[in-house]
Design a protein around this motif. Sequence first.
Motif, mmCIF file in Angstrom:
data_model
loop_
_atom_site.group_PDB
_atom_site.id
_atom_site.type_symbol
_atom_site.label_atom_id
_atom_site.label_comp_id
_atom_site.label_asym_id
_atom_site.label_seq_id
_atom_site.Cartn_x
_atom_site.Cartn_y
_atom_site.Cartn_z
ATOM 1 N N ARG A 55 1.108 -1.892 0.420
ATOM 2 C CA ARG A 55 0.293 0.113 -0.603
ATOM 3 C C ARG A 55 0.966 0.612 -0.369
ATOM 4 N NH1 ARG A 55 -4.716 -0.425 1.566
ATOM 5 N NH2 ARG A 55 -6.136 -2.534 1.926
ATOM 6 N N ARG A 56 1.631 1.318 0.607
ATOM 7 C CA ARG A 56 3.149 2.396 -0.158
ATOM 8 C C ARG A 56 3.658 2.429 -0.766
ATOM 9 N NH1 ARG A 56 7.952 0.505 4.151
ATOM 10 N NH2 ARG A 56 6.457 0.675 5.847
ATOM 11 N N ILE A 81 -4.798 2.684 -4.687
ATOM 12 C CA ILE A 81 -4.766 2.990 -6.120
ATOM 13 C C ILE A 81 -3.171 3.162 -6.883
ATOM 14 C CG2 ILE A 81 -4.777 5.558 -7.140
ATOM 15 C CD1 ILE A 81 -6.852 6.402 -4.637
ATOM 16 N N ALA A 82 -3.503 2.494 -8.238
ATOM 17 C CA ALA A 82 -2.374 2.460 -9.455
ATOM 18 C C ALA A 82 -1.532 3.737 -9.480
ATOM 19 C CB ALA A 82 -2.698 1.798 -10.627
ATOM 20 N N ARG A 83 -0.314 3.293 -8.980
ATOM 21 C CA ARG A 83 0.631 4.722 -9.434
ATOM 22 C C ARG A 83 2.503 3.650 -10.083
ATOM 23 N NH1 ARG A 83 1.965 7.104 -4.023
ATOM 24 N NH2 ARG A 83 2.262 4.946 -3.214
#
Length: 604
Positions: free
Chosen positions: A302-303, A328-330
């Motif tokens: 998640r980080r 959320i995709a980053r």
Amino acid sequence: MLKMKPEDDPFVAINSDSELADFDNNFRVVAGPGAGKTYWLVKNIRHILRNSPRVSSTSHIACITYTNVASDEIKAGLEKGEDRVESSTIHSFLYKNIVKPYAFLLKEEDGTSLIDFARMDGHDEHRPIFFPTVSEWINSIDEMKMKKFKLLTDRKTQGNLLKCLESLNWHIESGRCILRFGKTYGVPKVLIPRVEEYKKRFWSKGQIHHEDVLYFAYRILTENPSLCDFISSKFAYILIDEFQDTHPVQTAIVKLLVTSGSIVGVIGDGAQSIYQFQGAQRKDFLEFAVGSQVDFKIEGNRRSTQMIIDLLNHVRSGDPVKQKQQGIAREGHNIHVLIGDDPAKILSTYEALAGGVGYADRTYVLAIKNETVSRLKGKKDSNEGSWERLRAMDPAKTRFLERIIASEEYAHERRFETALKEVLRIFKDDTDGNLRKPFKSGALRADIEKRGVAVSMLEFIISNRESLIGGNALNFYERLNDFLFECWQIRLQEFSKGKKKEGYEAVQVVDLLNSLRLGEESKSRVRTIHKSKGAQFKSVLVYLDSPADIAHILTPDINADDDTCRLIYVGLSRAEDFLCVSVPKTNADDERKLKVLNINVIRP
């Protein structure tokens, strides 16, 4: 609820929202960096509290963490009223529940008490002092003969011995705890079997060190098996975070409590095992297996951005757990390697790059060694011996100053509760209820009174920070003495004319501050990777000292006996969004491999 694992997979795949379906099985959870294990831990503590018949008004949950910061995070996540959960570090847990109440059971062979338990008041870091403690121990050993003279007169030999004594740790051999040196250079062989006599000099005064807590707890439980049943009945569940950094004695204690009926859950990540130098054994987590155990893995991250996760998965290649982005995709920013041996250029380039992506005020630098951190902060190597010189002159006064200066630094970082705890550590009583050295007069019998004095002292040093730090150690000490007497009619022991007074006058407080060893609570933006454990930052520079260190990224071996690869992995994994690495120099082959990993190369 949790799904069953495929037949060919030794782990049940879960995520940070999963809840335990079975409350009667021991379990192990492998969770990589950013997996949300603290969130999972808090969620399942609440789940157990609501649904397990094992938890009652007399049978609680113990949640054991590696640091006080992590313990506070667990407590903050629990709702008010959840007082059936005891969250603490392993040393605090064992001291409170086993060592403090049952130390009187520990006996010498002649039946006398091993510890002066009436004077025992907490546990401290072991900081050996040559005169008088070490020298008196050496003088008591007749077999030393001629070696005794060199140890008592040669400063280099003394320094080596102090380092060896500071590395002392307990190990289990054939069911017994044995005290060993972690470092052995400069230690005459005759001293090795006599180190427990050295420790007993502290125990006879009621003083115990952090490593002794594990030893005493293990002895108390093995010599009094009925106490295992009592502890297990008190703690139906024992959940242990960061188990990859566990000490073998801790593992043995945990297995004793499993046998007595506690349900044990261990959470960790073999790729983040970095405390071998403190006696931790990574295999204790990798091979942990107790009756009716179920193994789980959390592969979500998640980080970090996908760019960072891809690099982390490359570094931990060969490990059964591979991470994938959760939430959320980053894709994230490019990763940079800065090449050069000029720290000023490296830092300014990193800050400019971080500023370009919006993190000018959120830059963190992580290094492997304490010396590197000092150099990057602009501190001089000559400062590092300041504390040792003062301790050799007067241990009690130096211990007092160290805690007060540490509390001031925590307060400066706005960690006021930690600062207050540090001040409170100076108010320890002797058997008559009077304050111990360096206090000369005054008794504070009630905890509320001690807290009142501590708060006022903290206010005084915060209000006078600049003038206190700007002077010498003698001035600092005398101003505190004047304050305590004026406000509370409490006196510190004063300095008489002579070498001690001159020695304290010659040491500047700023030098003491610069070489101070703060715990994991420090919020400094330049810190060691060890002190960044459990933290996460928007922007990170991992500063490598040696050109050879880049190999741990290019051709990693996460399962190596040495911790270095895992240490660098932990440093890389602290980054949320922007990551840089610096290395003094590279060759053409290194740079080709970096480009294959989609990493930019920059020469400031």
